[in-house]
Design an enzyme around this catalytic site. Structure first.
Site, PDB file in Angstrom:
ATOM      1  N   LYS A 201       1.209  -0.859  -0.036  1.00 42.10           N
ATOM      2  CA  LYS A 201      -0.108  -0.203   0.159  1.00 42.10           C
ATOM      3  C   LYS A 201       0.787   1.667  -0.235  1.00 42.10           C
ATOM      4  CE  LYS A 201      -1.776   2.595   3.218  1.00 42.10           C
ATOM      5  NZ  LYS A 201      -2.530   3.287   4.298  1.00 42.10           N
ATOM      6  N   ASP A 220      -6.525   0.345   0.853  1.00 42.84           N
ATOM      7  CA  ASP A 220      -6.906   0.932   2.014  1.00 42.84           C
ATOM      8  C   ASP A 220      -8.130   0.887   2.643  1.00 42.84           C
ATOM      9  OD1 ASP A 220      -8.636   3.102   0.869  1.00 42.84           O
ATOM     10  OD2 ASP A 220      -7.110   4.400   2.306  1.00 42.84           O
TER      11      ASP A 220
END
Ligand code: SF4
Length: 303
Positions: A201, A220
């Site tokens: 991420k 996310d």
């Protein structure tokens, strides 16, 4: 004519006088009414009945979830949630809603973005943006961070939560960037993943938002929730969700799509009470946890 019987009059709107455009039927060669043909085409492409770019009507007070929740809808005849036409329509509406969105974390270099992203875990961007200006004034370079111990950094990042782990990650990443990469944040996924505290991420945020490289899709909490609600994935593991999104979303949209979904998650598609009555994706969305719907809601399609 008997008294009291009024002959049928044309509607003032003229609607009943309109002649439906006819389309040829694929199998029989016979003409189908335009509405029937359109409905069949949309079903094949996974676009719901009533699909249009119009915004949903606001929900009347006190009424919720008028449409039925359909069990095992994913196997429903003719419905394919990842049909290219449906995905294209979702992307089109996101473009209309959020045309120029970017990363909300304040930064002026790859290093600052990396630090801000590490600090944003389990925190909000607003919270991180309160901390980072003073942090980067106090320690203006990656070398300044590399000279610290994690304990020295802790008080400065305390308010972002999980500050001990975050301090360790930031100082560890700074040390490695100085020792292994000449003080420059690498623009390469494999190298980024060698930094302490950096998973896909964070690496995707830095690669996409700073280096403009689409190596993956940022997943996310918002992307995780909304891509499940929109049935672009059925997974709950972020890495598997990313793989699904990479298959379904065209590569040139990976960076923007994540930004748009993150903004959508903040503005409308909230975790607890999504503002479905105001959502332009309403008639494409069959989420089970919608707060208002004019289309079927699909069991299991929830954040
Ligand atoms: S759950 Fe509601 S707010 Fe979220 S995408 Fe679906 S219709 Fe929009």
């Amino acid at each position: 004519m008997p008294r009291g019987v009024v002959p049928r009059q044309p509607a003032r709107t003229g609607r009943q006088d309109r002649v439906a455009r006819a389309l040829p039927s694929a199998s029989s060669g016979r003409a189908l009414p335009a509405k029937t043909a359109e409905r069949r085409k949309n079903a094949a492409h996974g676009i719901s009945r009533g699909s249009s770019t119009r915004q949903s009507k606001p929900a009347p007070k006190g009424r919720k979830k008028t449409a039925a929740v359909v069990k095992a809808s994913r196997g429903a005849r003719g419905y394919n949630p990842i049909a290219p036409e449906r995905v294209a329509e979702i992307l089109k509406r996101l473009d209309q809603l959020y045309p120029d969105v970017t990363c909300a974390l304040t930064h002026s270099s790859a290093w600052e973005l990396l630090v801000a992203t590490i600090l944003s875990a389990q925190s909000t961007d607003v919270n991180v943006n309160r901390v980072t200006p003073e942090l980067f004034r106090k320690y203006p370079t990656v070398e300044a961070f590399a000279a610290l111990t994690p304990e020295q950094l802790e008080p400065d990042v305390r308010s972002t939560g999980f500050f001990r782990n975050k301090s360790k990650s930031v100082v560890g990443a700074a040390k490695k960037i100085v020792s292994d990469f000449g003080g420059q944040v690498p623009d390469d996924m494999e190298k980024l993943l060698t930094l302490p505290g950096v998973a896909r991420k964070t690496a995707n945020v830095v690669l996409g938002s700073w280096f403009r490289k689409a190596e993956g899709v940022v997943v996310d909490t918002h992307v995780q929730r909304i891509s499940r609600r929109l049935e672009l994935t059925t997974e709950s593991d972020p890495q598997k969700i990313e793989q699904d999104l990479m298959r379904v979303i065209p590569r040139d949209k990976w960076i923007l799509f994540a930004h748009q979904i993150i903004w959508h998650g903040r503005k409308l598609c909230l975790a607890r009470k999504p503002k479905c009555a105001d959502c332009p994706l309403g008639n494409l969305c069959h989420a089970e946890d919608k707060t208002w719907s004019t289309v079927e809601m699909h069991k299991g399609a929830k954040g």
